[in-house]
Scaffold this motif. Structure first.
Motif, PDB file in Angstrom:
ATOM      1  N   UNK A 137       0.839  -1.201   0.000  1.00 25.67           N
ATOM      2  CA  UNK A 137       0.000   0.000   0.000  1.00 25.67           C
ATOM      3  C   UNK A 137       0.872   1.249   0.000  1.00 25.67           C
ATOM      4  N   UNK A 138       0.396   2.298  -0.638  1.00 25.18           N
ATOM      5  CA  UNK A 138       1.166   3.547  -0.700  1.00 25.18           C
ATOM      6  C   UNK A 138       1.292   4.207   0.672  1.00 25.18           C
ATOM      7  N   UNK A 139       0.354   3.894   1.596  1.00 26.22           N
ATOM      8  CA  UNK A 139       0.397   4.479   2.934  1.00 26.22           C
ATOM      9  C   UNK A 139       0.870   3.460   3.975  1.00 26.22           C
ATOM     10  N   UNK A 140       1.732   2.531   3.542  1.00 22.41           N
ATOM     11  CA  UNK A 140       2.226   1.477   4.431  1.00 22.41           C
ATOM     12  C   UNK A 140       3.041   2.082   5.572  1.00 22.41           C
ATOM     13  N   UNK A 141       2.748   1.637   6.795  1.00 24.33           N
ATOM     14  CA  UNK A 141       3.494   2.071   7.979  1.00 24.33           C
ATOM     15  C   UNK A 141       4.413   0.947   8.453  1.00 24.33           C
ATOM     16  N   UNK A 142       5.659   1.276   8.679  1.00 24.56           N
ATOM     17  CA  UNK A 142       6.629   0.267   9.114  1.00 24.56           C
ATOM     18  C   UNK A 142       6.293  -0.240  10.505  1.00 24.56           C
ATOM     19  N   UNK A 143       6.597  -1.514  10.728  1.00 26.43           N
ATOM     20  CA  UNK A 143       6.422  -2.101  12.055  1.00 26.43           C
ATOM     21  C   UNK A 143       7.565  -1.649  12.962  1.00 26.43           C
ATOM     22  N   UNK A 144       7.416  -1.920  14.260  1.00 25.07           N
ATOM     23  CA  UNK A 144       8.466  -1.547  15.219  1.00 25.07           C
ATOM     24  C   UNK A 144       9.779  -2.251  14.903  1.00 25.07           C
ATOM     25  N   UNK A 145       9.707  -3.518  14.488  1.00 27.70           N
ATOM     26  CA  UNK A 145      10.925  -4.254  14.145  1.00 27.70           C
ATOM     27  C   UNK A 145      11.603  -3.638  12.923  1.00 27.70           C
TER      28      UNK A 145
END
Length: 329
Positions: free
Chosen positions: A147-155
Protein backbone atom coordinates in the motif's frame (compact mmCIF):
# COMPACT_ATOMS: atom_id res chain seq x y z
CA UNK A 1 -0.01 47.92 -38.84
CA UNK A 2 0.21 45.17 -41.51
CA UNK A 3 2.20 45.99 -44.66
CA UNK A 4 0.01 46.61 -47.79
CA UNK A 5 1.37 45.09 -51.03
CA UNK A 6 1.29 47.00 -54.26
CA UNK A 7 -0.24 45.54 -57.47
CA UNK A 8 3.23 44.90 -58.95
CA UNK A 9 4.31 42.99 -55.83
CA UNK A 10 1.15 40.87 -55.98
CA UNK A 11 1.78 40.05 -59.65
CA UNK A 12 5.39 39.10 -58.88
CA UNK A 13 4.25 36.71 -56.14
CA UNK A 14 1.65 35.07 -58.40
CA UNK A 15 4.18 34.61 -61.22
CA UNK A 16 6.72 33.08 -58.79
CA UNK A 17 4.06 30.68 -57.51
CA UNK A 18 3.07 29.61 -61.05
CA UNK A 19 6.70 29.05 -62.13
CA UNK A 20 7.54 27.03 -59.02
CA UNK A 21 10.09 29.49 -57.64
CA UNK A 22 7.89 30.01 -54.60
CA UNK A 23 6.79 26.97 -52.55
CA UNK A 24 3.41 27.94 -51.18
CA UNK A 25 3.09 24.73 -49.14
CA UNK A 26 6.31 25.35 -47.21
CA UNK A 27 5.58 26.98 -43.85
CA UNK A 28 7.28 30.25 -43.22
CA UNK A 29 10.42 29.94 -41.08
CA UNK A 30 10.05 31.32 -37.63
CA UNK A 31 12.99 32.40 -35.58
CA UNK A 32 13.46 30.20 -32.54
CA UNK A 33 12.38 31.94 -29.42
CA UNK A 34 15.17 32.16 -26.85
CA UNK A 35 14.25 30.53 -23.56
CA UNK A 36 15.23 32.12 -20.29
CA UNK A 37 15.15 30.66 -16.83
CA UNK A 38 12.67 32.37 -14.55
CA UNK A 39 14.18 34.01 -11.48
CA UNK A 40 12.20 34.46 -8.29
CA UNK A 41 13.18 37.82 -6.81
CA UNK A 42 11.06 37.06 -3.75
CA UNK A 43 13.40 34.22 -2.80
CA UNK A 44 16.85 34.92 -4.29
CA UNK A 45 19.44 32.16 -4.55
CA UNK A 46 21.72 31.79 -1.55
CA UNK A 47 24.43 29.54 -3.02
CA UNK A 48 26.43 30.01 -6.19
CA UNK A 49 26.81 27.40 -8.92
CA UNK A 50 30.36 26.75 -7.71
CA UNK A 51 29.08 25.88 -4.24
CA UNK A 52 26.47 23.52 -5.67
CA UNK A 53 29.14 21.89 -7.84
CA UNK A 54 31.25 21.41 -4.72
CA UNK A 55 28.32 19.71 -2.99
CA UNK A 56 27.75 17.55 -6.05
CA UNK A 57 31.39 16.41 -5.93
CA UNK A 58 31.18 15.76 -2.18
CA UNK A 59 28.07 13.61 -2.46
CA UNK A 60 29.37 11.74 -5.48
CA UNK A 61 32.17 10.63 -3.18
CA UNK A 62 29.60 9.79 -0.48
CA UNK A 63 27.56 7.77 -2.99
CA UNK A 64 30.62 5.68 -3.89
CA UNK A 65 31.40 4.99 -0.23
CA UNK A 66 27.87 3.94 0.81
CA UNK A 67 27.57 1.96 -2.42
CA UNK A 68 30.47 -0.23 -1.33
CA UNK A 69 29.13 -0.32 2.23
CA UNK A 70 25.64 -1.47 1.20
CA UNK A 71 27.04 -4.06 -1.20
CA UNK A 72 29.10 -5.54 1.63
CA UNK A 73 26.29 -5.29 4.19
CA UNK A 74 23.53 -6.79 2.06
CA UNK A 75 25.67 -9.10 -0.10
CA UNK A 76 23.94 -7.64 -3.14
CA UNK A 77 24.80 -5.65 -6.23
CA UNK A 78 23.71 -2.06 -5.80
CA UNK A 79 24.33 1.13 -7.77
CA UNK A 80 24.05 4.54 -6.13
CA UNK A 81 24.54 7.80 -7.99
CA UNK A 82 23.81 11.47 -7.45
CA UNK A 83 20.70 12.49 -9.38
CA UNK A 84 20.40 16.15 -8.41
CA UNK A 85 21.70 18.87 -6.10
CA UNK A 86 19.22 21.73 -5.91
CA UNK A 87 18.64 24.76 -3.75
CA UNK A 88 15.00 24.95 -2.70
CA UNK A 89 12.69 26.13 0.04
CA UNK A 90 11.94 23.61 2.76
CA UNK A 91 8.21 23.51 1.95
CA UNK A 92 9.06 21.99 -1.46
CA UNK A 93 10.72 19.08 0.36
CA UNK A 94 8.04 18.88 3.05
CA UNK A 95 5.11 18.88 0.63
CA UNK A 96 6.42 15.70 -1.01
CA UNK A 97 6.23 13.78 2.30
CA UNK A 98 3.28 11.69 3.45
CA UNK A 99 2.06 10.57 6.86
CA UNK A 100 3.58 7.10 6.39
CA UNK A 101 7.09 8.35 5.55
CA UNK A 102 9.96 8.00 8.00
CA UNK A 103 12.45 10.85 8.32
CA UNK A 104 15.88 10.44 9.94
CA UNK A 105 17.43 13.40 11.74
CA UNK A 106 21.18 13.94 11.90
CA UNK A 107 23.63 16.64 12.91
CA UNK A 108 27.32 17.50 12.84
CA UNK A 109 29.48 17.57 15.94
CA UNK A 110 30.21 21.33 15.72
CA UNK A 111 27.23 23.12 17.27
CA UNK A 112 28.44 26.54 16.09
CA UNK A 113 28.24 25.32 12.49
CA UNK A 114 25.10 23.19 12.77
CA UNK A 115 22.70 25.93 13.83
CA UNK A 116 19.18 25.12 14.97
CA UNK A 117 17.95 23.13 11.97
CA UNK A 118 18.78 19.40 11.66
CA UNK A 119 19.91 17.43 8.62
CA UNK A 120 17.07 15.30 7.25
CA UNK A 121 17.33 12.01 5.37
CA UNK A 122 14.45 10.26 3.63
CA UNK A 123 14.42 6.98 1.74
CA UNK A 124 11.56 5.53 -0.31
CA UNK A 125 9.65 2.90 1.67
CA UNK A 126 9.79 0.13 -1.02
CA UNK A 127 13.59 0.30 -1.29
CA UNK A 128 13.89 0.37 2.51
CA UNK A 129 11.77 -2.77 2.84
CA UNK A 130 13.80 -4.44 0.09
CA UNK A 131 17.04 -3.69 1.96
CA UNK A 132 15.59 -4.94 5.26
CA UNK A 133 14.42 -8.13 3.54
CA UNK A 134 17.97 -8.72 2.28
CA UNK A 135 19.34 -8.12 5.78
CA UNK A 136 17.08 -10.93 7.02
CA UNK A 137 18.24 -13.34 4.30
CA UNK A 138 15.61 -12.67 1.65
CA UNK A 139 16.00 -11.78 -2.01
CA UNK A 140 14.72 -8.23 -1.57
CA UNK A 141 11.84 -8.68 -4.03
CA UNK A 142 9.39 -5.74 -3.82
CA UNK A 143 5.80 -6.46 -2.80
CA UNK A 144 3.50 -5.55 -5.72
CA UNK A 145 0.57 -5.25 -3.30
CA UNK A 146 2.36 -2.83 -0.95
CA UNK A 147 0.00 0.00 0.00
CA UNK A 148 1.17 3.55 -0.70
CA UNK A 149 0.40 4.48 2.93
CA UNK A 150 2.23 1.48 4.43
CA UNK A 151 3.49 2.07 7.98
CA UNK A 152 6.63 0.27 9.11
CA UNK A 153 6.42 -2.10 12.06
CA UNK A 154 8.47 -1.55 15.22
CA UNK A 155 10.92 -4.25 14.14
CA UNK A 156 11.37 -2.68 10.71
CA UNK A 157 11.87 0.74 12.27
CA UNK A 158 14.49 -0.65 14.64
CA UNK A 159 16.39 -2.30 11.77
CA UNK A 160 16.08 0.85 9.65
CA UNK A 161 17.54 2.95 12.47
CA UNK A 162 20.47 0.54 12.71
CA UNK A 163 21.07 0.92 8.97
CA UNK A 164 21.00 4.72 9.21
CA UNK A 165 23.39 4.72 12.17
CA UNK A 166 25.83 2.94 9.87
CA UNK A 167 25.34 5.11 6.75
CA UNK A 168 25.08 8.64 8.17
CA UNK A 169 28.47 8.85 10.00
CA UNK A 170 30.21 7.84 6.73
CA UNK A 171 29.15 11.21 5.32
CA UNK A 172 32.01 12.91 7.16
CA UNK A 173 34.66 11.18 5.02
CA UNK A 174 33.32 12.85 1.86
CA UNK A 175 33.99 16.31 3.35
CA UNK A 176 37.56 15.66 4.54
CA UNK A 177 39.17 17.33 1.48
CA UNK A 178 37.59 20.61 2.60
CA UNK A 179 36.87 20.43 6.33
CA UNK A 180 36.78 17.90 9.17
CA UNK A 181 33.17 17.11 10.07
CA UNK A 182 31.64 14.25 12.04
CA UNK A 183 28.01 13.41 11.30
CA UNK A 184 25.83 11.52 13.76
CA UNK A 185 22.33 10.09 13.67
CA UNK A 186 19.99 11.52 16.33
CA UNK A 187 16.45 10.10 15.90
CA UNK A 188 13.63 9.27 13.49
CA UNK A 189 10.22 10.87 12.95
CA UNK A 190 7.52 8.44 11.82
CA UNK A 191 5.01 11.11 10.80
CA UNK A 192 6.93 14.16 9.53
CA UNK A 193 3.74 15.96 8.45
CA UNK A 194 2.90 16.60 12.12
CA UNK A 195 6.29 18.09 12.99
CA UNK A 196 7.78 21.29 11.62
CA UNK A 197 11.43 20.36 11.64
CA UNK A 198 12.61 23.39 9.62
CA UNK A 199 10.88 26.69 8.81
CA UNK A 200 8.82 26.32 5.63
CA UNK A 201 10.48 29.30 3.92
CA UNK A 202 14.01 28.39 5.01
CA UNK A 203 16.55 27.77 2.28
CA UNK A 204 17.78 24.18 2.01
CA UNK A 205 19.79 22.14 -0.47
CA UNK A 206 18.20 18.85 -1.52
CA UNK A 207 20.59 16.12 -2.62
CA UNK A 208 18.89 13.28 -4.48
CA UNK A 209 20.55 9.86 -4.71
CA UNK A 210 19.22 7.10 -6.97
CA UNK A 211 19.50 3.58 -5.50
CA UNK A 212 19.29 0.70 -7.96
CA UNK A 213 19.09 -2.99 -7.08
CA UNK A 214 18.56 -5.67 -9.74
CA UNK A 215 14.92 -6.05 -8.66
CA UNK A 216 14.16 -2.72 -6.99
CA UNK A 217 14.89 0.97 -7.40
CA UNK A 218 14.34 3.91 -5.13
CA UNK A 219 15.55 7.29 -4.05
CA UNK A 220 17.31 8.70 -1.01
CA UNK A 221 16.93 12.43 -0.35
CA UNK A 222 19.14 14.47 1.95
CA UNK A 223 17.91 17.87 3.11
CA UNK A 224 20.80 20.13 4.18
CA UNK A 225 19.85 23.32 6.07
CA UNK A 226 20.98 26.53 4.41
CA UNK A 227 22.24 28.01 7.69
CA UNK A 228 24.49 25.02 8.31
CA UNK A 229 25.89 25.10 4.77
CA UNK A 230 26.54 28.84 4.99
CA UNK A 231 28.51 28.31 8.21
CA UNK A 232 30.46 25.40 6.71
CA UNK A 233 31.33 27.31 3.53
CA UNK A 234 32.43 30.28 5.63
CA UNK A 235 34.69 28.03 7.70
CA UNK A 236 36.15 26.47 4.55
CA UNK A 237 36.93 29.95 3.22
CA UNK A 238 38.64 30.89 6.49
CA UNK A 239 40.72 27.71 6.45
CA UNK A 240 41.78 28.37 2.85
CA UNK A 241 42.74 31.92 3.78
CA UNK A 242 44.74 30.71 6.79
CA UNK A 243 46.60 28.17 4.65
CA UNK A 244 47.53 30.79 2.05
CA UNK A 245 48.61 33.22 4.77
CA UNK A 246 50.70 30.50 6.41
CA UNK A 247 52.58 29.87 3.18
CA UNK A 248 53.54 33.54 3.00
CA UNK A 249 54.89 33.44 6.58
CA UNK A 250 56.98 30.30 6.19
CA UNK A 251 60.25 32.17 6.80
CA UNK A 252 58.82 33.81 9.92
CA UNK A 253 57.67 30.42 11.23
CA UNK A 254 61.09 28.90 10.53
CA UNK A 255 62.79 31.75 12.40
CA UNK A 256 60.64 31.06 15.45
CA UNK A 257 61.77 27.40 15.36
CA UNK A 258 65.49 28.17 15.22
CA UNK A 259 65.74 28.37 19.03
CA UNK A 260 64.03 24.99 19.56
CA UNK A 261 66.10 22.37 21.41
CA UNK A 262 66.73 19.00 19.76
CA UNK A 263 68.23 15.87 21.26
CA UNK A 264 71.32 14.50 19.48
CA UNK A 265 72.15 10.84 20.13
CA UNK A 266 75.74 9.67 19.59
CA UNK A 267 75.62 6.01 18.55
CA UNK A 268 78.81 4.03 18.98
CA UNK A 269 77.67 0.80 17.35
CA UNK A 270 74.95 -1.84 17.20
CA UNK A 271 75.26 -5.59 17.53
CA UNK A 272 73.14 -8.66 18.32
CA UNK A 273 73.60 -11.18 21.13
CA UNK A 274 71.68 -14.22 22.26
CA UNK A 275 69.17 -13.86 25.06
CA UNK A 276 71.06 -16.50 27.04
CA UNK A 277 74.28 -14.44 26.72
CA UNK A 278 72.44 -11.32 27.84
CA UNK A 279 71.14 -13.19 30.87
CA UNK A 280 74.68 -14.15 31.96
CA UNK A 281 76.34 -10.74 31.44
CA UNK A 282 78.19 -9.44 34.52
CA UNK A 283 80.33 -6.46 35.43
CA UNK A 284 83.68 -6.69 33.65
CA UNK A 285 82.44 -8.79 30.72
CA UNK A 286 83.39 -7.63 27.22
CA UNK A 287 80.89 -7.36 24.35
CA UNK A 288 82.43 -7.62 20.89
CA UNK A 289 80.75 -5.09 18.61
CA UNK A 290 82.77 -6.27 15.61
CA UNK A 291 83.95 -2.84 14.46
CA UNK A 292 87.48 -1.47 14.03
CA UNK A 293 88.73 0.79 16.82
CA UNK A 294 89.00 3.81 14.46
CA UNK A 295 85.44 3.45 13.10
CA UNK A 296 83.31 6.62 13.17
CA UNK A 297 80.37 7.03 15.47
CA UNK A 298 77.00 8.28 14.25
CA UNK A 299 74.94 11.27 15.37
CA UNK A 300 71.15 10.74 15.15
CA UNK A 301 68.45 13.44 15.43
CA UNK A 302 64.83 12.42 15.68
CA UNK A 303 65.71 8.81 14.96
CA UNK A 304 67.46 9.68 11.65
CA UNK A 305 71.19 9.65 10.95
CA UNK A 306 72.42 13.20 10.28
CA UNK A 307 76.22 13.07 10.82
CA UNK A 308 79.13 10.83 11.60
CA UNK A 309 82.33 11.78 13.40
CA UNK A 310 85.20 10.86 15.67
CA UNK A 311 85.08 10.69 19.45
CA UNK A 312 87.55 12.76 21.42
CA UNK A 313 87.71 15.39 24.16
CA UNK A 314 87.05 19.12 24.23
CA UNK A 315 87.71 21.17 27.37
CA UNK A 316 88.21 17.90 29.23
CA UNK A 317 84.72 16.74 28.18
CA UNK A 318 83.84 13.85 25.88
CA UNK A 319 82.98 15.29 22.46
CA UNK A 320 82.43 14.25 18.85
CA UNK A 321 84.10 15.91 15.87
CA UNK A 322 81.71 15.87 12.87
CA UNK A 323 83.17 14.32 9.76
CA UNK A 324 80.37 13.77 7.22
CA UNK A 325 76.83 15.10 6.72
CA UNK A 326 74.08 12.76 5.53
CA UNK A 327 71.19 15.25 5.23
CA UNK A 328 71.59 18.42 3.20
CA UNK A 329 70.37 21.55 4.99
Amino acid sequence: MAEVLSQSQIDALLNAARSGELDVDKPSEKSEEKKYRKYDFYSPRKFTKDRLKMLNSIFESYARVINSRINALLHATCEIEVDSVEEQRYYEFSNALTESDVIALAEIDLAELQGEDPILAHMDTPVVLSMLDRMMGGEGDPDPNLASDYNMTDLELDMYEGLLKDLIPIMGSSWENYITLNFRYTRTEVNPTLVQLIGYDETVVIVGLNIKFPNCTGRMSLCLPGEMLTNIFSEISKSTSRRSTGEDKSEEIFDSLRDSELEIVAELARTKILLSDLYHLNVGDVVDIKRPKDSPIFLNIGGRRWFDGRMGTSNKQVAVKIGETYIKM
